[in-house]
Motif scaffolding. Sequence first.
Motif, PDB file in Angstrom:
ATOM      1  N   THR A   1      27.010 -44.887  -1.288  1.00 44.47           N
ATOM      2  CA  THR A   1      26.576 -43.542  -0.942  1.00 44.47           C
ATOM      3  C   THR A   1      27.784 -42.613  -0.917  1.00 44.47           C
ATOM      4  O   THR A   1      28.781 -42.890  -0.240  1.00 44.47           O
ATOM      5  CB  THR A   1      25.899 -43.526   0.444  1.00 44.47           C
ATOM      6  OG1 THR A   1      24.791 -44.417   0.431  1.00 44.47           O
ATOM      7  CG2 THR A   1      25.411 -42.128   0.789  1.00 44.47           C
ATOM      8  N   LEU A   2      27.698 -41.532  -1.673  1.00 46.68           N
ATOM      9  CA  LEU A   2      28.733 -40.501  -1.693  1.00 46.68           C
ATOM     10  C   LEU A   2      28.108 -39.184  -1.277  1.00 46.68           C
ATOM     11  O   LEU A   2      26.913 -38.964  -1.484  1.00 46.68           O
ATOM     12  CB  LEU A   2      29.310 -40.337  -3.103  1.00 46.68           C
ATOM     13  CG  LEU A   2      29.939 -41.569  -3.750  1.00 46.68           C
ATOM     14  CD1 LEU A   2      30.312 -41.254  -5.196  1.00 46.68           C
ATOM     15  CD2 LEU A   2      31.154 -42.023  -2.973  1.00 46.68           C
ATOM     16  N   THR A   3      28.900 -38.297  -0.717  1.00 43.19           N
ATOM     17  CA  THR A   3      28.455 -36.936  -0.473  1.00 43.19           C
ATOM     18  C   THR A   3      29.077 -36.088  -1.580  1.00 43.19           C
ATOM     19  O   THR A   3      30.299 -35.956  -1.654  1.00 43.19           O
ATOM     20  CB  THR A   3      28.889 -36.436   0.916  1.00 43.19           C
ATOM     21  OG1 THR A   3      28.333 -37.305   1.900  1.00 43.19           O
ATOM     22  CG2 THR A   3      28.393 -35.013   1.157  1.00 43.19           C
ATOM     23  N   ILE A   4      28.222 -35.586  -2.458  1.00 44.46           N
ATOM     24  CA  ILE A   4      28.682 -34.827  -3.618  1.00 44.46           C
ATOM     25  C   ILE A   4      28.197 -33.396  -3.466  1.00 44.46           C
ATOM     26  O   ILE A   4      26.993 -33.144  -3.400  1.00 44.46           O
ATOM     27  CB  ILE A   4      28.166 -35.449  -4.931  1.00 44.46           C
ATOM     28  CG1 ILE A   4      28.656 -36.900  -5.039  1.00 44.46           C
ATOM     29  CG2 ILE A   4      28.616 -34.624  -6.135  1.00 44.46           C
ATOM     30  CD1 ILE A   4      28.066 -37.670  -6.183  1.00 44.46           C
TER      31      ILE A   4
ATOM     32  N   ASP B   1      32.534 -46.176  -0.420  1.00 42.69           N
ATOM     33  CA  ASP B   1      31.320 -45.754   0.265  1.00 42.69           C
ATOM     34  C   ASP B   1      31.659 -44.714   1.338  1.00 42.69           C
ATOM     35  O   ASP B   1      32.593 -44.890   2.119  1.00 42.69           O
ATOM     36  CB  ASP B   1      30.646 -46.967   0.902  1.00 42.69           C
ATOM     37  CG  ASP B   1      29.259 -46.651   1.407  1.00 42.69           C
ATOM     38  OD1 ASP B   1      28.455 -46.116   0.616  1.00 42.69           O
ATOM     39  OD2 ASP B   1      28.972 -46.945   2.575  1.00 42.69           O
ATOM     40  N   GLY B   2      30.921 -43.611   1.337  1.00 46.59           N
ATOM     41  CA  GLY B   2      31.117 -42.563   2.323  1.00 46.59           C
ATOM     42  C   GLY B   2      32.068 -41.455   1.906  1.00 46.59           C
ATOM     43  O   GLY B   2      32.250 -40.491   2.653  1.00 46.59           O
TER      44      GLY B   2
ATOM     45  N   SER C   1      34.301 -42.510 -13.783  1.00 43.28           N
ATOM     46  CA  SER C   1      32.957 -43.053 -13.974  1.00 43.28           C
ATOM     47  C   SER C   1      31.906 -42.207 -13.250  1.00 43.28           C
ATOM     48  O   SER C   1      30.766 -42.121 -13.699  1.00 43.28           O
ATOM     49  CB  SER C   1      32.883 -44.519 -13.554  1.00 43.28           C
ATOM     50  OG  SER C   1      33.247 -44.698 -12.209  1.00 43.28           O
ATOM     51  N   LEU C   2      32.280 -41.549 -12.152  1.00 42.30           N
ATOM     52  CA  LEU C   2      31.348 -40.649 -11.479  1.00 42.30           C
ATOM     53  C   LEU C   2      31.040 -39.449 -12.364  1.00 42.30           C
ATOM     54  O   LEU C   2      29.876 -39.067 -12.522  1.00 42.30           O
ATOM     55  CB  LEU C   2      31.924 -40.176 -10.145  1.00 42.30           C
ATOM     56  CG  LEU C   2      31.075 -39.135  -9.409  1.00 42.30           C
ATOM     57  CD1 LEU C   2      29.705 -39.708  -9.041  1.00 42.30           C
ATOM     58  CD2 LEU C   2      31.812 -38.619  -8.192  1.00 42.30           C
ATOM     59  N   LEU C   3      32.063 -38.866 -12.969  1.00 41.34           N
ATOM     60  CA  LEU C   3      31.836 -37.728 -13.868  1.00 41.34           C
ATOM     61  C   LEU C   3      30.962 -38.137 -15.050  1.00 41.34           C
ATOM     62  O   LEU C   3      30.080 -37.383 -15.469  1.00 41.34           O
ATOM     63  CB  LEU C   3      33.167 -37.152 -14.348  1.00 41.34           C
ATOM     64  CG  LEU C   3      34.019 -36.483 -13.269  1.00 41.34           C
ATOM     65  CD1 LEU C   3      35.364 -36.065 -13.848  1.00 41.34           C
ATOM     66  CD2 LEU C   3      33.306 -35.301 -12.650  1.00 41.34           C
TER      67      LEU C   3
ATOM     68  N   MET D   1      24.251 -38.798  -2.020  1.00 41.52           N
ATOM     69  CA  MET D   1      23.718 -39.333  -3.269  1.00 41.52           C
ATOM     70  C   MET D   1      24.063 -40.809  -3.370  1.00 41.52           C
ATOM     71  O   MET D   1      25.188 -41.208  -3.091  1.00 41.52           O
ATOM     72  CB  MET D   1      24.327 -38.571  -4.450  1.00 41.52           C
ATOM     73  CG  MET D   1      23.866 -39.050  -5.815  1.00 41.52           C
ATOM     74  SD  MET D   1      24.665 -38.170  -7.176  1.00 41.52           S
ATOM     75  CE  MET D   1      23.844 -36.600  -7.072  1.00 41.52           C
ATOM     76  N   GLU D   2      23.078 -41.595  -3.760  1.00 44.48           N
ATOM     77  CA  GLU D   2      23.304 -43.008  -4.062  1.00 44.48           C
ATOM     78  C   GLU D   2      23.747 -43.100  -5.518  1.00 44.48           C
ATOM     79  O   GLU D   2      23.119 -42.511  -6.401  1.00 44.48           O
ATOM     80  CB  GLU D   2      22.026 -43.817  -3.865  1.00 44.48           C
ATOM     81  CG  GLU D   2      21.637 -44.024  -2.430  1.00 44.48           C
ATOM     82  CD  GLU D   2      22.578 -44.954  -1.688  1.00 44.48           C
ATOM     83  OE1 GLU D   2      23.097 -45.919  -2.294  1.00 44.48           O
ATOM     84  OE2 GLU D   2      22.802 -44.698  -0.495  1.00 44.48           O
TER      85      GLU D   2
END
Length: 67
Positions: A2-5, A54-55, A21-23, A10-11
Amino acid sequence: MTLTINGRQMEVPNTVTHVKSLLSHLNLENKITVVELNNEIIEKAAHAEQALTDGDRVEIVHFIGGG
């Protein structure tokens, strides 16, 4: 994980392990972006090495052309 974007939780899949890889996951890999991770701006050259955990709090600004 889980990230805060951009202020929203967002999972993301386990394959999202680094900023690069997130981009890619967000379809932003070919856009001009500025990425801030936990209140620190991450240089583009470090996107492939900068690990996510995570986080984490991520802010992404991308530019849209127009005229």
